[in-house]
Motif scaffolding. Structure first.
Motif, mmCIF file in Angstrom:
data_model
loop_
_atom_site.group_PDB
_atom_site.id
_atom_site.type_symbol
_atom_site.label_atom_id
_atom_site.label_comp_id
_atom_site.label_asym_id
_atom_site.label_seq_id
_atom_site.Cartn_x
_atom_site.Cartn_y
_atom_site.Cartn_z
ATOM 1 N N GLY A 178 0.687 -1.327 0.119
ATOM 2 C CA GLY A 178 0.173 0.163 0.252
ATOM 3 C C GLY A 178 0.708 1.155 0.021
ATOM 4 N N SER A 179 2.124 1.157 0.058
ATOM 5 C CA SER A 179 3.077 2.230 0.250
ATOM 6 C C SER A 179 3.597 2.654 -1.265
ATOM 7 C CB SER A 179 4.245 1.994 1.197
ATOM 8 O OG SER A 179 5.236 3.158 0.890
ATOM 9 N N PHE A 180 3.617 3.744 -1.556
ATOM 10 C CA PHE A 180 4.410 4.446 -2.797
ATOM 11 C C PHE A 180 6.049 4.281 -2.897
ATOM 12 C CE2 PHE A 180 0.373 7.201 -3.330
ATOM 13 C CZ PHE A 180 0.188 6.738 -4.675
ATOM 14 N N ALA A 181 6.591 3.865 -1.889
ATOM 15 C CA ALA A 181 7.807 3.716 -1.535
ATOM 16 C C ALA A 181 8.091 2.309 -2.218
ATOM 17 C CB ALA A 181 8.169 3.602 -0.101
ATOM 18 N N LEU A 182 7.130 1.421 -2.315
ATOM 19 C CA LEU A 182 7.595 0.117 -3.138
ATOM 20 C C LEU A 182 6.955 -0.045 -4.426
ATOM 21 C CD1 LEU A 182 7.355 -2.534 -0.281
ATOM 22 C CD2 LEU A 182 9.282 -2.110 -1.414
ATOM 23 N N LEU A 183 6.508 1.071 -4.987
ATOM 24 C CA LEU A 183 5.890 0.928 -6.223
ATOM 25 C C LEU A 183 7.068 0.891 -7.423
ATOM 26 C CD1 LEU A 183 3.109 1.375 -7.873
ATOM 27 C CD2 LEU A 183 3.553 3.815 -8.021
ATOM 28 N N GLY A 184 7.021 -0.066 -8.157
ATOM 29 C CA GLY A 184 8.085 -0.408 -9.265
ATOM 30 C C GLY A 184 8.956 -1.513 -8.758
ATOM 31 N N SER A 185 8.776 -1.802 -7.600
ATOM 32 C CA SER A 185 9.999 -2.791 -7.105
ATOM 33 C C SER A 185 9.577 -4.130 -7.785
ATOM 34 C CB SER A 185 9.804 -3.078 -5.604
ATOM 35 O OG SER A 185 8.391 -3.758 -4.920
ATOM 36 N N VAL A 186 10.595 -5.088 -8.066
ATOM 37 C CA VAL A 186 10.749 -6.044 -8.835
ATOM 38 C C VAL A 186 10.929 -7.048 -7.558
ATOM 39 C CG1 VAL A 186 11.409 -7.385 -10.679
ATOM 40 C CG2 VAL A 186 11.001 -4.929 -11.031
ATOM 41 N N VAL A 187 9.981 -8.344 -7.768
ATOM 42 C CA VAL A 187 10.045 -9.319 -6.726
ATOM 43 C C VAL A 187 10.979 -10.308 -7.566
ATOM 44 C CG1 VAL A 187 8.080 -8.731 -5.539
ATOM 45 C CG2 VAL A 187 7.860 -10.183 -7.075
ATOM 46 N N PRO A 188 11.948 -11.229 -6.653
ATOM 47 C CA PRO A 188 12.582 -12.379 -7.223
ATOM 48 C C PRO A 188 11.559 -13.421 -7.642
ATOM 49 C CG PRO A 188 12.769 -12.456 -4.753
ATOM 50 C CD PRO A 188 12.200 -11.159 -5.228
ATOM 51 N N LYS A 202 -4.688 -7.142 -6.609
ATOM 52 C CA LYS A 202 -4.248 -7.014 -5.315
ATOM 53 C C LYS A 202 -5.194 -6.055 -4.367
ATOM 54 C CE LYS A 202 -0.046 -8.964 -5.786
ATOM 55 N NZ LYS A 202 1.104 -8.417 -5.813
ATOM 56 N N ALA A 203 -5.607 -6.667 -3.025
ATOM 57 C CA ALA A 203 -6.309 -5.996 -2.560
ATOM 58 C C ALA A 203 -5.626 -4.838 -1.660
ATOM 59 C CB ALA A 203 -6.977 -7.021 -1.414
ATOM 60 N N ALA A 204 -6.469 -3.924 -1.468
ATOM 61 C CA ALA A 204 -6.136 -2.772 -0.592
ATOM 62 C C ALA A 204 -5.984 -3.259 1.078
ATOM 63 C CB ALA A 204 -7.063 -1.462 -0.479
ATOM 64 N N LEU A 205 -5.153 -2.246 1.825
ATOM 65 C CA LEU A 205 -4.703 -2.795 3.084
ATOM 66 C C LEU A 205 -4.323 -1.653 4.001
ATOM 67 C CD1 LEU A 205 -1.320 -4.272 2.814
ATOM 68 C CD2 LEU A 205 -1.962 -2.768 1.273
ATOM 69 N N SER A 206 -4.329 -1.903 5.371
ATOM 70 C CA SER A 206 -3.926 -0.920 6.117
ATOM 71 C C SER A 206 -2.331 -1.022 5.773
ATOM 72 C CB SER A 206 -3.995 -1.148 7.581
ATOM 73 O OG SER A 206 -5.322 -1.418 7.851
ATOM 74 N N GLY A 239 -2.492 5.487 12.274
ATOM 75 C CA GLY A 239 -3.371 5.444 11.096
ATOM 76 C C GLY A 239 -4.680 4.755 11.267
ATOM 77 N N PRO A 240 -5.768 5.120 10.343
ATOM 78 C CA PRO A 240 -6.975 4.489 10.322
ATOM 79 C C PRO A 240 -6.821 3.007 9.945
ATOM 80 C CG PRO A 240 -7.163 6.224 8.783
ATOM 81 C CD PRO A 240 -5.841 6.053 9.281
ATOM 82 N N ASN A 241 -7.588 2.110 10.223
ATOM 83 C CA ASN A 241 -7.818 0.802 9.772
ATOM 84 C C ASN A 241 -8.315 0.958 8.157
ATOM 85 O OD1 ASN A 241 -7.361 -1.111 11.759
ATOM 86 N ND2 ASN A 241 -9.219 -0.696 12.654
ATOM 87 N N GLY A 242 -7.545 0.187 7.219
ATOM 88 C CA GLY A 242 -7.872 0.146 5.954
ATOM 89 C C GLY A 242 -7.320 1.306 5.227
ATOM 90 N N GLY A 244 -6.075 4.381 -0.730
ATOM 91 C CA GLY A 244 -7.038 5.502 -0.028
ATOM 92 C C GLY A 244 -7.552 4.613 1.086
ATOM 93 N N GLN A 245 -8.930 5.130 1.567
ATOM 94 C CA GLN A 245 -9.277 4.549 2.867
ATOM 95 C C GLN A 245 -10.708 3.663 2.084
ATOM 96 O OE1 GLN A 245 -9.082 5.051 6.383
ATOM 97 N NE2 GLN A 245 -10.158 3.383 6.068
ATOM 98 N N VAL A 246 -10.274 2.264 2.810
ATOM 99 C CA VAL A 246 -11.289 1.325 2.489
ATOM 100 C C VAL A 246 -12.383 1.564 3.271
ATOM 101 C CG1 VAL A 246 -11.800 -1.112 2.501
ATOM 102 C CG2 VAL A 246 -9.343 -0.338 1.954
ATOM 103 N N LEU A 247 -13.803 1.219 2.818
ATOM 104 C CA LEU A 247 -15.030 1.576 3.571
ATOM 105 C C LEU A 247 -15.683 0.168 3.816
ATOM 106 C CD1 LEU A 247 -16.125 4.855 2.038
ATOM 107 C CD2 LEU A 247 -14.746 4.594 3.969
ATOM 108 N N ASN A 248 -16.439 0.256 5.108
ATOM 109 C CA ASN A 248 -17.237 -1.137 5.323
ATOM 110 C C ASN A 248 -18.378 -1.020 4.535
ATOM 111 O OD1 ASN A 248 -18.873 -2.622 6.897
ATOM 112 N ND2 ASN A 248 -17.510 -2.803 8.616
#
Length: 519
Positions: A126-136, A155-159, A169-172, A178-182
């Motif tokens: 959920g973080s922009f810090a890992l956007l574009g990272s490539v997994v092995p 991929k599902a949204a998360l906290s 930070g709020p849940n979700g 963004g903010q996931v809603l119930n």
């Protein structure tokens, strides 16, 4: 390869324009088969009878995503190869490989965005810090899902960072999602951190999903969104390739609409993985023939279920409706043959449930830094390589990552931790072990219990520090419409009996209903 930072749901938007106009929920007027709320077993039966194929199924979920996701934000990304993978599954089914109507073959599965996939999807927690990272490579569970013939939906949204960036930070909420809603009551807490996994199956935007739990992150969103969540025994499912918090507590488990769906998913993902050493010991718990065999409607018969009134059933005036609901549930459990062992006590329960007193907070802080640095160093390409880099990224992009509002207190604590050779860390582990042995283990053994019953997920710290399994099942709705759940938990390897118990309860009560989107 990772995809670029395109609009998360765009890859499929173009396809949807073509398919949505002609697509109805009922696949075949003749049989009146409806995809909405259909279980894995029902979908497989429909495949077998040729009244449904994976392409049509995927198109249905895409139409649901198009109509709902912008409101409730359950998904961060949809797999751009989704329709291609569905067609492939259809071709395999026609060719009789594998035998039609088995397991998860041709079923779309949504993964929480901290579970790596080596495809066009990002894995970012959920973080922009890992956007574009490539997994092995694929995460262990993703690899097993593909081997079972499942289709990775997206991929599902998360906290963000599985709720381990900040205590505020709020849940979700995540920067990317963004903010996931119930979906039951839009203003109610959707809980986290596997928020998107829970709301996406609740709203039929996905057939089944995977979440992860370090302490409460599967069980809490499951009860808050009226779905079923299984937090497995530690190491029963591989954590390899999952953005970590703590190898001592992290688990990966199913979040689904029904206990039977969750059992099918658990069958597909449980087992040994060379990249996760904890799986070699825990694999011994897997019963020959898997978990689906325990979907036994008379599964409550003879089961000894413990009730610890204090603190789990100390309801406030605001939650007094739960007192009534659980009295009814206890009657139902007895009526279907369970033996209720009431008014039990757990030694040092307040210390067990308090993460500062138990040592859990201290231990997680030390473990997170080591585990995250290890994960980041193993990436093929990544904008960040250490926890320190992640902290710096958040400071540099503080508006995007909402640092002024939510901060990164847990990151900073972990970065300043002194590691696992610290005597205080060793003392924290010893304390948690002692609390576990003299608490939950003693309670279960002394009373010969098959499970402990608790409402909602107040029990999660106890399960977290001991690596124990739990299953949350829908148990009712508050006067305002917000869901609540019942949790059945047990000792390591108790999944077969927990599945029998939760399936028996679910079949006896049939409480779950689709969301109503109340404000």
């Amino acid at each position: 390869m990772a995809s670029h930072a395109h609009h998360p749901i765009l890859p499929c938007a173009f396809l949807l324009v073509i398919i949505c106009c002609s697509f109805g929920v009922n696949v075949s007027g003749a049989t009146n088969f409806s995809i909405a709320e259909a279980t894995v077993a029902e979908l497989q039966a429909a495949f077998k009878q040729n009244i449904l194929n994976s392409t049509t199924l995927v198109e249905y979920y895409l139409s649901q995503i198009l109509s709902l996701n912008s409101k409730i934000r359950g998904l961060i990304e949809v797999n751009p190869d989704l329709l291609y993978l569905a067609q492939l599954a259809d071709e395999q089914r026609k060719a009789g490989v594998p035998p039609s109507g088995t397991g998860l073959h041709g079923i779309p599965v949504l993964l929480k965005d901290n579970i790596s996939t080596q495809d066009k999807l990002n894995t970012t927690a959920g973080s922009f810090a890992l956007l574009g990272s490539v997994v092995p490579r694929d995460a262990g569970v993703a690899k097993k899902l593909r081997a079972a013939g499942a289709i990775i939906l997206g991929k599902a949204a998360l906290s963000e960072w599985a709720h381990y960036r900040s205590a505020n930070g709020p849940n979700g909420w995540s920067a990317r999602g963004g903010q996931v809603l119930n979906p039951y009551v839009m203003s109610a807490d959707p809980c986290g951190s596997s928020t998107g996994s829970a709301i996406s199956v609740a709203t039929n935007m996905a057939a089944v999903s995977l979440g992860t739990e370090t302490d409460g992150s599967i069980l809490c969103p499951a009860y808050s969104n009226s779905v079923v969540g299984i937090k497995p025994t530690l190491g029963l499912t591989s954590r390899a390739g999952v953005v970590p918090i703590s190898p001592r507590q992290d688990t990966v488990g199913p979040i689904c609409r029904t206990v039977s769906d969750a059992a099918y998913v658990l069958d597909a993902i449980a087992g040994y993985d060379p990249y996760d050493t904890a799986t070699s010991t825990a694999s011994e718990f897997i019963p020959p023939g898997g978990y689906v065999q325990f979907l036994n409607a008379s599964g409550l018969k003879g089961k000894r279920l413990g009730i610890v009134r204090n603190p789990f059933f100390n309801f406030t005036t605001a939650t007094s409706y739960m007192t009534q609901a659980f009295q009814m549930h206890f009657q139902t459990l007895s009526q279907f043959g369970a033996i209720l062992v009431d008014n039990l006590q757990i030694a040092n329960i307040s210390a067990i449930l308090n993460s500062s007193q138990s040592g859990e907070s201290y231990a997680l802080s030390a473990e997170f830094k080591i585990a995250l640095n290890n994960y980041l160093s193993g990436l093929v390409a990544s904008p960040i390589r250490t926890l320190a880099d992640a902290i710096a990224f958040n400071n540099n992009y503080s508006t995007l990552e909402m640092i002024p509002q939510y901060g990164q207190s847990l990151f900073l604590l972990a970065e300043n931790s002194t590691g696992t050779s610290d005597p205080l860390y060793k003392a924290a582990l010893a304390n948690m072990l002692s609390l576990t042995e003299n608490g939950f283990v003693k309670l279960m053994m002394d009373n010969n219990l098959d499970a402990l019953i608790t409402p909602n997920s107040g029990v999660t710290p106890m399960l977290a520090i001991g690596g124990f399994p739990g299953i949350s099942v829908p148990a009712g709705y508050a006067p305002n419409g917000a869901p609540f759940g019942i949790c059945f938990s047990g000792l390591q390897g108790y999944e077969p009996r927990l599945i029998e118990i939760s399936y028996g309860f679910e079949q006896a009560t049939k409480i779950r209903k689709p969301p109503s989107f109340l404000v």
